[in-house]
Design an enzyme around this catalytic site. Structure first.
Site, PDB file in Angstrom:
ATOM      1  N   TYR A  15      53.318  78.262  42.319  1.00 53.19           N
ATOM      2  CA  TYR A  15      53.791  77.052  41.619  1.00 53.19           C
ATOM      3  C   TYR A  15      55.286  76.799  41.812  1.00 53.19           C
ATOM      4  CZ  TYR A  15      49.190  76.818  39.658  1.00 53.19           C
ATOM      5  OH  TYR A  15      47.831  76.702  39.551  1.00 53.19           O
ATOM      6  N   GLY A  16      56.105  77.797  41.468  1.00 49.58           N
ATOM      7  CA  GLY A  16      57.545  77.593  41.572  1.00 49.58           C
ATOM      8  C   GLY A  16      57.961  77.293  42.999  1.00 49.58           C
ATOM      9  N   GLY A 115      41.913  79.748  36.501  1.00 51.17           N
ATOM     10  CA  GLY A 115      40.922  78.969  35.768  1.00 51.17           C
ATOM     11  C   GLY A 115      41.286  77.508  35.592  1.00 51.17           C
ATOM     12  N   MET A 117      43.285  75.908  33.859  1.00 45.42           N
ATOM     13  CA  MET A 117      43.688  75.400  32.532  1.00 45.42           C
ATOM     14  C   MET A 117      45.160  74.993  32.581  1.00 45.42           C
ATOM     15  SD  MET A 117      41.877  78.224  30.065  1.00 45.42           S
ATOM     16  CE  MET A 117      42.373  77.417  28.558  1.00 45.42           C
ATOM     17  N   VAL A 245      57.860  89.216  52.968  1.00 48.85           N
ATOM     18  CA  VAL A 245      59.298  89.503  52.914  1.00 48.85           C
ATOM     19  C   VAL A 245      59.490  90.890  52.313  1.00 48.85           C
ATOM     20  CG1 VAL A 245      61.510  88.782  51.954  1.00 48.85           C
ATOM     21  CG2 VAL A 245      59.828  87.060  52.680  1.00 48.85           C
ATOM     22  N   GLU A 356      41.377  81.261  24.818  1.00 46.44           N
ATOM     23  CA  GLU A 356      40.550  80.405  25.649  1.00 46.44           C
ATOM     24  C   GLU A 356      39.105  80.873  25.551  1.00 46.44           C
ATOM     25  OE1 GLU A 356      42.231  81.406  29.532  1.00 46.44           O
ATOM     26  OE2 GLU A 356      40.228  81.516  30.390  1.00 46.44           O
ATOM     27  N   HIS A 441      48.547  86.824  33.316  1.00 43.88           N
ATOM     28  CA  HIS A 441      49.742  85.995  33.079  1.00 43.88           C
ATOM     29  C   HIS A 441      51.032  86.804  33.131  1.00 43.88           C
ATOM     30  CE1 HIS A 441      46.975  83.175  30.488  1.00 43.88           C
ATOM     31  NE2 HIS A 441      46.710  83.075  31.775  1.00 43.88           N
ATOM     32  N   GLY A 469      57.452  82.326  37.861  1.00 40.16           N
ATOM     33  CA  GLY A 469      57.152  82.865  36.539  1.00 40.16           C
ATOM     34  C   GLY A 469      58.052  84.004  36.102  1.00 40.16           C
ATOM     35  N   ASN A 479      48.414  79.262  28.589  1.00 39.60           N
ATOM     36  CA  ASN A 479      48.316  79.595  30.013  1.00 39.60           C
ATOM     37  C   ASN A 479      49.552  79.038  30.715  1.00 39.60           C
ATOM     38  OD1 ASN A 479      45.865  78.729  28.529  1.00 39.60           O
ATOM     39  ND2 ASN A 479      44.884  79.943  30.104  1.00 39.60           N
TER      40      ASN A 479
HETATM   41  P1  FDA Z   1      52.224  82.888  42.118  1.00 37.14           P
HETATM   42  O1  FDA Z   1      51.780  84.260  41.763  1.00 37.14           O
HETATM   43  O2  FDA Z   1      51.309  81.760  41.894  1.00 37.14           O
HETATM   44  O3  FDA Z   1      52.605  82.849  43.666  1.00 37.14           O
HETATM   45  C1  FDA Z   1      53.349  83.849  44.304  1.00 37.14           C
HETATM   46  C2  FDA Z   1      53.006  83.845  45.794  1.00 37.14           C
HETATM   47  O4  FDA Z   1      53.954  84.623  46.500  1.00 37.14           O
HETATM   48  C3  FDA Z   1      51.640  84.432  46.125  1.00 37.14           C
HETATM   49  O5  FDA Z   1      50.944  83.556  46.987  1.00 37.14           O
HETATM   50  C4  FDA Z   1      51.970  85.762  46.800  1.00 37.14           C
HETATM   51  O6  FDA Z   1      51.024  86.130  47.801  1.00 37.14           O
HETATM   52  C5  FDA Z   1      53.307  85.459  47.435  1.00 37.14           C
HETATM   53  N1  FDA Z   1      54.159  86.639  47.631  1.00 37.14           N
HETATM   54  C6  FDA Z   1      54.390  87.641  46.750  1.00 37.14           C
HETATM   55  N2  FDA Z   1      55.268  88.526  47.254  1.00 37.14           N
HETATM   56  C7  FDA Z   1      55.602  88.076  48.486  1.00 37.14           C
HETATM   57  C8  FDA Z   1      56.462  88.577  49.513  1.00 37.14           C
HETATM   58  N3  FDA Z   1      57.179  89.688  49.338  1.00 37.14           N
HETATM   59  N4  FDA Z   1      56.542  87.874  50.687  1.00 37.14           N
HETATM   60  C9  FDA Z   1      55.821  86.733  50.858  1.00 37.14           C
HETATM   61  N5  FDA Z   1      54.986  86.219  49.909  1.00 37.14           N
HETATM   62  C10 FDA Z   1      54.891  86.884  48.749  1.00 37.14           C
HETATM   63  N6  FDA Z   1      47.431  80.077  34.471  1.00 37.14           N
HETATM   64  C11 FDA Z   1      47.205  78.889  33.858  1.00 37.14           C
HETATM   65  O7  FDA Z   1      48.154  78.187  33.507  1.00 37.14           O
HETATM   66  N7  FDA Z   1      45.910  78.474  33.634  1.00 37.14           N
HETATM   67  C12 FDA Z   1      44.825  79.229  33.978  1.00 37.14           C
HETATM   68  O8  FDA Z   1      43.681  78.814  33.767  1.00 37.14           O
HETATM   69  C13 FDA Z   1      45.064  80.489  34.603  1.00 37.14           C
HETATM   70  N8  FDA Z   1      44.027  81.320  34.927  1.00 37.14           N
HETATM   71  C14 FDA Z   1      44.265  82.449  35.696  1.00 37.14           C
HETATM   72  C15 FDA Z   1      43.203  83.200  36.176  1.00 37.14           C
HETATM   73  C16 FDA Z   1      43.440  84.278  37.033  1.00 37.14           C
HETATM   74  C17 FDA Z   1      42.282  85.081  37.549  1.00 37.14           C
HETATM   75  C18 FDA Z   1      44.772  84.608  37.392  1.00 37.14           C
HETATM   76  C19 FDA Z   1      45.068  85.751  38.322  1.00 37.14           C
HETATM   77  C20 FDA Z   1      45.833  83.867  36.901  1.00 37.14           C
HETATM   78  C21 FDA Z   1      45.598  82.791  36.055  1.00 37.14           C
HETATM   79  N9  FDA Z   1      46.648  82.014  35.576  1.00 37.14           N
HETATM   80  C22 FDA Z   1      46.394  80.858  34.882  1.00 37.14           C
HETATM   81  C23 FDA Z   1      48.051  82.382  35.854  1.00 37.14           C
HETATM   82  C24 FDA Z   1      48.712  81.534  36.941  1.00 37.14           C
HETATM   83  O9  FDA Z   1      47.895  81.464  38.082  1.00 37.14           O
HETATM   84  C25 FDA Z   1      50.080  82.169  37.270  1.00 37.14           C
HETATM   85  O10 FDA Z   1      50.856  82.152  36.085  1.00 37.14           O
HETATM   86  C26 FDA Z   1      50.822  81.417  38.358  1.00 37.14           C
HETATM   87  O11 FDA Z   1      50.092  81.387  39.559  1.00 37.14           O
HETATM   88  C27 FDA Z   1      52.193  82.045  38.622  1.00 37.14           C
HETATM   89  O12 FDA Z   1      52.923  81.174  39.466  1.00 37.14           O
HETATM   90  P2  FDA Z   1      54.181  81.673  40.270  1.00 37.14           P
HETATM   91  O13 FDA Z   1      54.824  80.493  40.908  1.00 37.14           O
HETATM   92  O14 FDA Z   1      55.022  82.508  39.389  1.00 37.14           O
HETATM   93  O15 FDA Z   1      53.640  82.668  41.418  1.00 37.14           O
END
Ligand code: FDA
Length: 502
Positions: A15-16, A115, A117, A245, A356, A441, A469, A479
């Site tokens: 997301y970010g 999910g 949400m 990275v 949820e 989360h 995050g 969420n």
């Molecule tokens: P995010 O984790 O999305 O992305 C980070 C990316 O960086 C990944 O693609 C990773 O592979 C990559 N990466 C990591 N290290 C790296 C490196 N060293 N070099 C290159 N790439 C690298 N939230 C919500 O609001 N509603 C919901 O319904 C749900 N449900 C849910 C279900 C499940 C099963 C999970 C696992 C999570 C959720 N969430 C959720 C949480 C939500 O998905 C989560 O908070 C966000 O994806 C976090 O976004 P970020 O931008 O922080 O990083």
């Protein structure tokens, strides 16, 4: 500029990262995104890009020999998990002793597996967790902007009341109402109109075909269909996949050099690259971005990083639990994998909970009502550097999860009393009723105003930013992805206006 140099590099594609890349691209800034996972676009032998929960294969998980699903067992039987081949699959479970963290891997990060949400946090709680952020601006401008760009939509409530696939949610709503509790509809980035057609049988099923946590083949507006598609559309953004990275150093001219491992699908490193950037944005998620900066500080490549790097990590108070349903109140064998309801007890002065109503997309009647509760757990973990494995280790003790269980138990004891029901104790591998040894989360590690300034600029280093995050101090009360998206929108706008020369 040399071939290995880019004006801006964004690490990750969650997301970010996606917000940041889109806004950089729109501003005309050449931007490279580096993602350790795959691009999920090519169908497998079964014609599908992703596998479902019932028949997981190598696409399910990130380099594991066996799946590690959150519901470990059913009737204490090890039926949920399956042996798989090691592969850069879409869901990772990173196990750190007493805490395991689920994260998405691939272009779109968590948006591929979650999910869907899409919940905007309660304003009063947002003000409590991030008091230095102007809430008027967030709620007037950046939350609406994020909701719009994410494609958030609302369920047709008439359909909800009559459809088969949310019978489980209606049963949970009734049980909550008997205990005097309020339920709310939750907005989603899953296309509810598509879901209606799934139930009607006019389109291929996805949410209704047990597709969740290992990816969705249809219906979900994951980031590759929203922010990332728009970012690529600017013509200024490129994405390199299977690029992890590993290290960050700074040159004397103030630019950054990244050490990057390009990997093959069997996990082997096929190339070690050095990539330069003037502006470096970390969007690798709470675990990924925090690890990069903890490693950089501890190995001395970015020695000015402060002590706040690696601190303030939390689980968003996650705890999962199940209740046994009566024979006259069953959830049904067809359950939408995308939640549509939550029990909103965040106003409880002692034990605030937002729970949820989670699906059990098992394809059979399980006599189970499942919940993922978000609680206000004040405990925080931190990361240390382990030189032997060159990785960051999360320090979180089992006892730190207790406040989450206490809050969820106080709420669901009421639900059970009012309905003469009991907890299920067959779901989590042993006889426990509450599972708090994992989180979906992960939040924090590089908290806004601590490791960074109030716009995500890393303290001690110019042109180095955190966008994901890890900025959020361990809790959002709902969420988290809408909060992460909106905060990234706010921060990148400021950075583009003040820092980026054009
Ligand atoms: P995010 O984790 O999305 O992305 C980070 C990316 O960086 C990944 O693609 C990773 O592979 C990559 N990466 C990591 N290290 C790296 C490196 N060293 N070099 C290159 N790439 C690298 N939230 C919500 O609001 N509603 C919901 O319904 C749900 N449900 C849910 C279900 C499940 C099963 C999970 C696992 C999570 C959720 N969430 C959720 C949480 C939500 O998905 C989560 O908070 C966000 O994806 C976090 O976004 P970020 O931008 O922080 O990083």
């Amino acid at each position: 500029s040399s071939p290995g140099f880019s004006t801006a590099v964004v690490v990750g594609t969650g997301y970010g990262a996606a917000v940041t890349a889109l806004r950089l691209g729109e501003a005309g800034v050449p931007t490279v995104m580096l993602e350790m996972g795959k691009l999920w676009a090519d169908p497998g032998p079964d014609g599908k890009v992703f596998c479902d929960m019932l028949r997981p294969d190598r696409r399910a998980m990130w380099f594991k020999n066996r799946t590690q699903a959150p519901l470990a067992s059913f009737l204490w039987l090890d039926v949920a998990n399956h042996d798989i081949k090691r592969y850069p699959g879409v869901l990772d479970r990173v196990n750190y002793g007493d805490m395991s963290v689920y994260v998405g891997r691939g272009v779109g990060g968590g948006s591929l597996v979650n999910g869907a949400m899409a919940v905007t946090p309660r304003r009063s709680y947002f003000e409590e967790i991030l008091p230095a952020v102007d809430a008027d601006e967030m709620y007037g401008k950046y939350f609406p902007r994020a909701n719009q760009a994410l494609g958030v939509n609302h369920i047709d409530q008439h359909w909800f009341e009559t459809c088969r696939s949310y019978r489980y949610a209606r049963v949970s709503r009734k049980a909550a109402a008997r205990a005097g509790l309020k339920t709310v509809f939750v907005p989603s980035v899953y296309d509810f109109e598509y879901m209606k057609r799934e139930e009607a049988g006019t389109v291929p099923r996805s949410a209704l075909a047990s597709e969740v946590i290992y990816g969705n083949n249809h219906g979900k507006r994951s980031l590759d269909k929203t922010y990332l598609a728009a970012a690529l559309g600017t013509g200024k953004v490129t994405i390199k996949t299977l690029h992890q990275v590993r290290g960050i150093t700074r040159q004397t001219d103030g630019t950054y050099v990244l050490t990057v491992h390009e990997t093959s699908e069997d996990g082997a490193i096929v190339a070690r690259k050095q990539l330069g950037a003037k502006y470096l944005f970390l969007g690798a998620g709470s675990l990924g971005s925090t690890e990069l900066l903890v490693r950089a500080r501890e190995t001395g490549t970015l020695p000015e990083l402060n002590d706040e790097v690696g601190r303030g990590w939390g689980t968003n108070g996650n705890v999962m639990l199940g209740r046994a349903n009566h024979a006259w109140d069953l959830g049904g064998s067809l359950q939408s994998g995308m939640p549509a309801l939550g029990i909103d007890a965040w106003d409880d002065p002692v034990n605030p909970v937002f729970a949820e109503v989670a699906p059990v997309p098992a394809g059979i009647e399980t006599w189970l009502s499942l919940y993922l509760a978000i609680t206000k757990n004040p405990e925080r973990g931190h990361f240390t550097y382990d030189a032997a494995s060159d990785s960051a280790r999360l320090q979180w003790r089992a006892s730190q999860g207790k406040p989450s269980i206490d809050a969820a138990k106080s709420l669901f004891d009421k639900v059970n009393r009012a309905n003469r029901t009991v907890y299920r104790s067959d779901l989590f591998g042993d006889t426990r009723s509450f599972e708090n040894r994992f989180t979906y989360h992960p939040l924090g590690g590089l908290v806004l105003g601590g490791a960074t300034d109030l716009y995500g600029r890393v303290k001690g280093y110019r042109n180095l930013y955190v966008t994901d995050g890890s900025l959020i101090p361990g809790s959002t009360g709902v969420n988290p992805f809408v909060t992460i998206t909106a905060l990234a929108e706010r921060n990148v706008e400021r950075v583009l206006a003040e820092d980026v020369a054009r």
